[in-house]
Design a protein around this motif. Structure first.
Motif, PDB file in Angstrom:
ATOM      1  N   ILE A   6       0.801  -1.074   0.090  1.00 31.55           N
ATOM      2  CA  ILE A   6       0.090  -0.071  -0.168  1.00 31.55           C
ATOM      3  C   ILE A   6       1.230   1.506  -0.108  1.00 31.55           C
ATOM      4  CG2 ILE A   6      -1.473   0.924   1.540  1.00 31.55           C
ATOM      5  CD1 ILE A   6      -2.744  -1.474   2.089  1.00 31.55           C
ATOM      6  N   ASN A   7       0.631   2.249  -1.068  1.00 31.54           N
ATOM      7  CA  ASN A   7       1.428   3.078  -1.598  1.00 31.54           C
ATOM      8  C   ASN A   7       0.681   4.693  -1.722  1.00 31.54           C
ATOM      9  OD1 ASN A   7       4.365   4.827  -1.683  1.00 31.54           O
ATOM     10  ND2 ASN A   7       4.443   4.204  -3.512  1.00 31.54           N
ATOM     11  N   GLY A   8       1.044   5.382  -0.831  1.00 33.08           N
ATOM     12  CA  GLY A   8      -0.172   6.584  -1.396  1.00 33.08           C
ATOM     13  C   GLY A   8      -1.503   6.282  -1.649  1.00 33.08           C
ATOM     14  N   ASN A   9      -2.365   5.884  -0.630  1.00 33.24           N
ATOM     15  CA  ASN A   9      -3.574   5.479  -0.678  1.00 33.24           C
ATOM     16  C   ASN A   9      -3.981   4.496  -1.499  1.00 33.24           C
ATOM     17  OD1 ASN A   9      -3.960   7.068   1.506  1.00 33.24           O
ATOM     18  ND2 ASN A   9      -3.681   8.958   0.300  1.00 33.24           N
ATOM     19  N   ASN A  10      -2.426   4.239  -2.760  1.00 32.21           N
ATOM     20  CA  ASN A  10      -3.147   3.058  -3.315  1.00 32.21           C
ATOM     21  C   ASN A  10      -2.113   1.396  -3.187  1.00 32.21           C
ATOM     22  OD1 ASN A  10      -4.874   4.834  -5.675  1.00 32.21           O
ATOM     23  ND2 ASN A  10      -2.097   5.518  -5.620  1.00 32.21           N
ATOM     24  N   GLY A  11      -3.036   0.886  -3.847  1.00 34.27           N
ATOM     25  CA  GLY A  11      -2.349  -1.096  -3.625  1.00 34.27           C
ATOM     26  C   GLY A  11      -1.898  -1.042  -5.109  1.00 34.27           C
ATOM     27  N   GLU A  12      -0.765  -1.438  -4.709  1.00 36.99           N
ATOM     28  CA  GLU A  12       0.558  -2.060  -5.379  1.00 36.99           C
ATOM     29  C   GLU A  12       1.272  -2.943  -5.675  1.00 36.99           C
ATOM     30  OE1 GLU A  12       2.165   3.065  -6.195  1.00 36.99           O
ATOM     31  OE2 GLU A  12       3.106   1.258  -5.205  1.00 36.99           O
ATOM     32  N   PHE A  13       1.411  -3.633  -7.002  1.00 36.65           N
ATOM     33  CA  PHE A  13       2.042  -5.421  -6.867  1.00 36.65           C
ATOM     34  C   PHE A  13       2.996  -4.510  -7.579  1.00 36.65           C
ATOM     35  CE2 PHE A  13      -0.088  -4.598 -10.932  1.00 36.65           C
ATOM     36  CZ  PHE A  13       0.751  -5.417 -11.787  1.00 36.65           C
ATOM     37  N   LEU A  14       4.108  -6.183  -7.442  1.00 37.13           N
ATOM     38  CA  LEU A  14       5.685  -5.768  -8.242  1.00 37.13           C
ATOM     39  C   LEU A  14       5.684  -6.583  -9.093  1.00 37.13           C
ATOM     40  CD1 LEU A  14       9.105  -3.968  -8.308  1.00 37.13           C
ATOM     41  CD2 LEU A  14       9.230  -6.756  -6.380  1.00 37.13           C
ATOM     42  N   ASN A  15       5.671  -6.277 -10.592  1.00 36.26           N
ATOM     43  CA  ASN A  15       5.446  -6.699 -11.811  1.00 36.26           C
ATOM     44  C   ASN A  15       7.722  -7.957 -11.691  1.00 36.26           C
ATOM     45  OD1 ASN A  15       7.423  -5.005 -13.201  1.00 36.26           O
ATOM     46  ND2 ASN A  15       5.823  -4.542 -14.184  1.00 36.26           N
ATOM     47  N   LYS A  16       6.723  -8.873 -12.930  1.00 29.50           N
ATOM     48  CA  LYS A  16       8.888  -9.976 -13.589  1.00 29.50           C
ATOM     49  C   LYS A  16       9.373  -8.100 -13.496  1.00 29.50           C
ATOM     50  CE  LYS A  16       6.669 -11.047 -17.643  1.00 29.50           C
ATOM     51  NZ  LYS A  16       5.651 -11.965 -18.649  1.00 29.50           N
ATOM     52  N   GLU A  17       9.555  -7.015 -13.990  1.00 27.01           N
ATOM     53  CA  GLU A  17      10.459  -6.064 -14.821  1.00 27.01           C
ATOM     54  C   GLU A  17      10.656  -5.127 -13.573  1.00 27.01           C
ATOM     55  OE1 GLU A  17       7.753  -5.899 -16.272  1.00 27.01           O
ATOM     56  OE2 GLU A  17       7.992  -7.694 -18.029  1.00 27.01           O
ATOM     57  N   ASP A  24      -4.447  -2.405 -10.072  1.00 37.64           N
ATOM     58  CA  ASP A  24      -6.102  -2.400 -10.932  1.00 37.64           C
ATOM     59  C   ASP A  24      -5.448  -2.875 -12.516  1.00 37.64           C
ATOM     60  OD1 ASP A  24      -5.041   0.285 -11.293  1.00 37.64           O
ATOM     61  OD2 ASP A  24      -7.238   0.947 -11.111  1.00 37.64           O
ATOM     62  N   LYS A  25      -4.310  -2.312 -13.059  1.00 36.75           N
ATOM     63  CA  LYS A  25      -3.727  -3.339 -14.294  1.00 36.75           C
ATOM     64  C   LYS A  25      -3.378  -4.430 -13.831  1.00 36.75           C
ATOM     65  CE  LYS A  25      -4.409   1.315 -14.689  1.00 36.75           C
ATOM     66  NZ  LYS A  25      -5.221   1.181 -15.326  1.00 36.75           N
ATOM     67  N   ILE A  26      -3.096  -5.032 -12.939  1.00 29.80           N
ATOM     68  CA  ILE A  26      -3.117  -6.827 -12.491  1.00 29.80           C
ATOM     69  C   ILE A  26      -3.627  -7.350 -13.960  1.00 29.80           C
ATOM     70  CG2 ILE A  26      -4.651  -7.863 -10.885  1.00 29.80           C
ATOM     71  CD1 ILE A  26      -1.876  -8.893  -9.576  1.00 29.80           C
ATOM     72  N   ASP A  27      -2.749  -8.283 -14.210  1.00 25.12           N
ATOM     73  CA  ASP A  27      -3.431  -9.346 -15.018  1.00 25.12           C
ATOM     74  C   ASP A  27      -2.552 -10.565 -14.982  1.00 25.12           C
ATOM     75  OD1 ASP A  27      -0.543  -9.518 -16.444  1.00 25.12           O
ATOM     76  OD2 ASP A  27      -0.777  -8.526 -17.721  1.00 25.12           O
ATOM     77  N   LYS A  28      -3.041 -11.508 -15.376  1.00 21.91           N
ATOM     78  CA  LYS A  28      -2.824 -12.983 -14.829  1.00 21.91           C
ATOM     79  C   LYS A  28      -1.062 -13.175 -15.233  1.00 21.91           C
ATOM     80  CE  LYS A  28      -3.339 -15.519 -19.443  1.00 21.91           C
ATOM     81  NZ  LYS A  28      -4.351 -16.466 -20.599  1.00 21.91           N
ATOM     82  N   GLU A  29      -0.574 -12.431 -16.344  1.00 23.61           N
ATOM     83  CA  GLU A  29       0.687 -13.499 -16.021  1.00 23.61           C
ATOM     84  C   GLU A  29       1.398 -12.261 -14.961  1.00 23.61           C
ATOM     85  OE1 GLU A  29      -0.203 -12.045 -19.155  1.00 23.61           O
ATOM     86  OE2 GLU A  29      -0.619 -14.009 -20.416  1.00 23.61           O
ATOM     87  N   ASP A  30       0.755 -11.575 -14.200  1.00 28.62           N
ATOM     88  CA  ASP A  30       1.612 -10.596 -13.166  1.00 28.62           C
ATOM     89  C   ASP A  30       0.787 -11.300 -12.186  1.00 28.62           C
ATOM     90  OD1 ASP A  30       2.722  -8.667 -14.681  1.00 28.62           O
ATOM     91  OD2 ASP A  30       0.405  -7.716 -14.471  1.00 28.62           O
ATOM     92  N   LEU A  31      -0.267 -12.079 -11.926  1.00 29.24           N
ATOM     93  CA  LEU A  31      -0.478 -12.908 -10.832  1.00 29.24           C
ATOM     94  C   LEU A  31       0.663 -13.871 -11.013  1.00 29.24           C
ATOM     95  CD1 LEU A  31      -4.304 -12.825 -10.842  1.00 29.24           C
ATOM     96  CD2 LEU A  31      -2.848 -11.883  -8.995  1.00 29.24           C
ATOM     97  N   GLN A  60      -9.428  -0.716  -3.119  1.00 25.97           N
ATOM     98  CA  GLN A  60      -9.704  -1.251  -2.019  1.00 25.97           C
ATOM     99  C   GLN A  60      -9.648  -3.560  -2.311  1.00 25.97           C
ATOM    100  OE1 GLN A  60     -12.671   0.734  -0.222  1.00 25.97           O
ATOM    101  NE2 GLN A  60     -10.886   2.017   0.801  1.00 25.97           N
ATOM    102  N   ILE A  61     -11.078  -3.782  -2.991  1.00 24.41           N
ATOM    103  CA  ILE A  61     -11.506  -4.534  -4.288  1.00 24.41           C
ATOM    104  C   ILE A  61     -10.741  -5.688  -4.096  1.00 24.41           C
ATOM    105  CG2 ILE A  61     -13.207  -6.167  -5.024  1.00 24.41           C
ATOM    106  CD1 ILE A  61     -15.373  -3.589  -4.514  1.00 24.41           C
ATOM    107  N   ILE A  62      -9.928  -4.994  -5.242  1.00 19.94           N
ATOM    108  CA  ILE A  62      -8.686  -5.993  -5.890  1.00 19.94           C
ATOM    109  C   ILE A  62      -8.049  -6.726  -4.755  1.00 19.94           C
ATOM    110  CG2 ILE A  62      -7.181  -6.161  -7.336  1.00 19.94           C
ATOM    111  CD1 ILE A  62      -8.899  -4.199  -9.159  1.00 19.94           C
ATOM    112  N   TYR A  63      -6.887  -5.390  -4.334  1.00 18.30           N
ATOM    113  CA  TYR A  63      -6.084  -5.293  -3.344  1.00 18.30           C
ATOM    114  C   TYR A  63      -6.709  -6.856  -2.127  1.00 18.30           C
ATOM    115  CZ  TYR A  63      -2.057  -4.738  -0.233  1.00 18.30           C
ATOM    116  OH  TYR A  63      -0.674  -4.728   0.409  1.00 18.30           O
ATOM    117  N   GLU A  64      -7.765  -6.665  -1.412  1.00 19.38           N
ATOM    118  CA  GLU A  64      -8.232  -7.098   0.115  1.00 19.38           C
ATOM    119  C   GLU A  64      -8.305  -8.675  -0.640  1.00 19.38           C
ATOM    120  OE1 GLU A  64     -11.726  -7.678   2.650  1.00 19.38           O
ATOM    121  OE2 GLU A  64     -11.753  -6.436   0.866  1.00 19.38           O
ATOM    122  N   ASN A  65      -8.616  -9.269  -1.903  1.00 17.84           N
ATOM    123  CA  ASN A  65      -8.847 -10.610  -2.543  1.00 17.84           C
ATOM    124  C   ASN A  65      -7.987 -10.916  -2.181  1.00 17.84           C
ATOM    125  OD1 ASN A  65     -12.361 -11.238  -2.558  1.00 17.84           O
ATOM    126  ND2 ASN A  65     -12.207  -9.068  -3.878  1.00 17.84           N
TER     127      ASN A  65
END
Length: 99
Positions: A6-17, A24-31, A60-65
């Motif tokens: 959680i950074n700057g009021n947003n949920g974030e993920f680390l991608n392979k790069e 909200d930009k996550i896709d199946k390859e990222d997962l 919130q919804i995406i990050y929580e799940n």
């Protein structure tokens, strides 16, 4: 290393790069990358879900799940590895004895 944060009021993920992207930009390859990292990496970390820190309702919804699934995976990681190891061990022993 934080793979889900959680950074700057947003949920974030680390991608392979090794770049953080909005959740909200996550896709199946990222997962798949995150799942592989969770299983293989000892330094895999995720920020706990906190609805007060994430202001965007979609985030919130995406990050929580995603958090719930990864939290469960991390809690059962050793058990899952043992099951896979035993499965391959049994198959290896079966086929190596038949030679």
């Amino acid at each position: 290393m934080k793979y889900l944060r959680i950074n700057g009021n947003n949920g974030e993920f680390l991608n392979k790069e090794s770049q953080y992207k909005l959740i909200d930009k996550i896709d199946k390859e990222d997962l798949l990358f995150l799942i592989d990292s969770a299983v293989e990496k000892e330094d895999f970390e995720i920020d706990p879900y906190d609805s007060e820190k994430i202001k965007n309702p979609a985030h919130q919804i995406i990050y929580e799940n995603i958090y719930k699934k990864f939290d469960e995976l991390l809690k059962n990681k050793n058990q899952l590895k043992d099951q896979v190891d035993n499965l391959y061990k049994d198959a290896f022993e079966k086929y190596s004895k038949s030679e």
